[in-house]
Design an enzyme around this catalytic site. Structure first.
Site, PDB file in Angstrom:
ATOM      1  CB  THR A 101      -0.928  -0.007   1.230  1.00  0.00           C
ATOM      2  OG1 THR A 101      -1.675  -1.226   1.238  1.00  0.00           O
ATOM      3  CG2 THR A 101      -1.896   1.161   1.205  1.00  0.00           C
ATOM      4  CE1 TYR A 109       1.205 -11.023   0.909  1.00  0.00           C
ATOM      5  CE2 TYR A 109       2.289  -8.906   0.629  1.00  0.00           C
ATOM      6  CZ  TYR A 109       1.144  -9.653   0.669  1.00  0.00           C
ATOM      7  OH  TYR A 109      -0.072  -9.059   0.468  1.00  0.00           O
ATOM      8  CE  LYS A 112       0.030  -9.112   4.258  1.00  0.00           C
ATOM      9  NZ  LYS A 112       0.428  -7.690   4.191  1.00  0.00           N
TER      10      LYS A 112
END
Length: 312
Positions: A45, A132, A157
């Site tokens: 983000t 990730y 994640k």
């Protein structure tokens, strides 16, 4: 080390394209005041893909100062193995508490190569690392169990949405770590994670990142609390009025998972500036739709508060 809703700030830019550190600090202070479990700066983000190492270091330092030790600060690292090492070292030098290891760009890799990439970066610093699983960086159960045993890797994640594979990974990691008793964290990293969190929760993935928290923290927190407390009526009402419409809007343009969040931050009073290429800014019409969706979500929350159905 981490619990609750995780805050992923945007990176505000000036109209000339420079990082706006004053706005970044304001954005992070406002977010931390709302009560997240941690701050993940300069990640997806935060447009990690568009940052130079020098910019990244100053962003991390700004975030660390703004947070003031109230919650952990994790920073992104990724790209080529050489770049990822540089970002990891910069995160450490600028006071971050941990690293979210993002996928290498462009190349596809077998699980063994992904393990080697993770080890190379993890060996660069003593900071805790969350790996990730998304895009071209997809772990299988054996590879996930291997990296989970690296001393500094503390979490996994997922951004693939492949619940079959993730369920097997959770089981394999827990079995591999059982003899040592090592604590390990699992995160839902899907865009607008709230819409999939019920399914992730069922397979033991209780933590998630919330892009919504960046501009409407009260909605993100209300959803989190409702899910934890089994308040299915409020969960469904928020999904229906806010989160599902947000996903539909997000999916109209590639990259809107960032651009809409920046538009939301600006909408809520902190000018976040434009996104950097190759992303594009939200159109005026889509920004108005975001305003409508957010108002609808807040109306649901106001009704629940009036009925005494929520704590916040």
């Amino acid at each position: 080390m981490l619990d609750g809703v995780l805050f992923f700030p945007v990176t505000p830019f000036t109209e000339s394209g420079d990082v706006d550190h004053a706005r970044l600090a304001e954005h992070i202070v406002k977010g931390v005041d709302a009560g997240p479990g941690g701050v993940f700066v300069a990640c997806g983000t935060g447009e990690f893909h568009a940052l130079a190492v020098g910019e990244f270091g100053r962003i991390v330092a700004t975030a660390v100062e703004a947070v003031g030790g109230r919650v952990p600060v994790f920073a992104g690292a990724g790209g080529s193995v050489a770049q990822a090492k540089e970002f990891a070292q910069s995160a450490k030098a600028n006071g971050a508490d941990g690293i979210l290891l993002l996928p290498p760009y462009l190349v596809s890799m077998p699980p063994a190569g992904l393990v080697a990439y993770t080890k190379a970066v993890a060996d660069t610093t003593d900071l805790p690392v969350i790996v990730y699983n998304r895009g071209n960086a997809r772990f299988d159960a054996a590879a996930a169990a291997e990296v989970a045993q690296f001393p500094t890797v503390i979490g996994f994640k997922d951004g693939t949405g492949d619940l079959d594979n993730v369920g097997r990974i959770v089981r394999a990691v827990q079995d591999a770590l059982a003899p040592s008793g090592k604590n390990f964290l699992f995160f839902n990293g899907m865009p607008t994670a709230e819409v999939t969190q019920q399914a992730y929760h069922a397979i033991g993935v209780t933590l998630y990142s919330s892009a919504t928290f960046a501009f409407a923290p009260e909605l993100a927190l209300a959803f989190y609390d409702a899910l934890q407390e089994g308040n299915t009526e409020l969960v469904n009402a928020l999904l229906r009025a806010f989160f599902h419409p947000l996903v539909r809007l997000r999916d109209t343009v590639p990259g809107y998972s960032v651009a809409l969040i920046k538009a939301g931050v600006t909408m809520e009073g902190i000018p976040a500036g434009p996104v950097r290429a190759p992303l594009v800014d939200a159109s005026p019409a889509d920004t108005r739709e975001l305003e409508r969706i957010t108002a609808a979500g807040r109306a649901v929350l106001a009704d629940a508060l009036a009925a005494g159905a929520v704590r916040r």
